[in-house]
Design a protein around this motif. Structure first.
Motif: not given
Length: 115
Positions: A48-52, A64-79
């Motif tokens: 998981w670590q490798r693929e994400s 970040c997909a939430c729209g905050c403008g921060r850089p993403a540093n992890m993968v989240d599951h939508i559902k």
């Protein structure tokens, strides 16, 4: 500040929790953690670590997909996969997230701290 009476009968300062409440919360959290399984049991393995990480690198420098403008540093599951390994590995169910935003999202959606 005045004291209040806990349902167990003890007087505690207003705004604090009685020891009985803290013990109940710890017991709920322990039961929740036991039923949940470890991170690796839930699929968060070295694979998981490798693929994400590869997913984030393929997106360049995603925000970040939430729209905050921060850089993403992890993968989240939508559902949330909740044990469904097909959904867990489905990349269309992945989105870039900042860790703090991910924690906030999960607490809001699923309840936090053993609730």
């Amino acid at each position: 500040m005045p004291n209040v009476i806990c349902p167990c009968g003890f007087s505690v300062p207003k705004g604090t929790k009685c020891d009985c409440r803290l013990k109940q919360a710890k017991a709920r959290q322990a039961a929740n953690d036991k039923g949940r399984g470890s991170a690796s049991e839930r699929g968060y393995t070295a694979e998981w670590q490798r693929e994400s990480k590869a997913f984030l690198l393929a997106l360049g420098a995603p925000l970040c997909a939430c729209g905050c403008g921060r850089p993403a540093n992890m993968v989240d599951h939508i559902k949330a996969p909740k044990g469904d390994m097909i959904l867990f590995w489905d990349r269309t169910n992945w989105q870039p997230f900042a860790r703090g935003c991910n924690s906030r999202k999960n607490i809001k959606a699923e309840g936090g701290f053993g609730r």
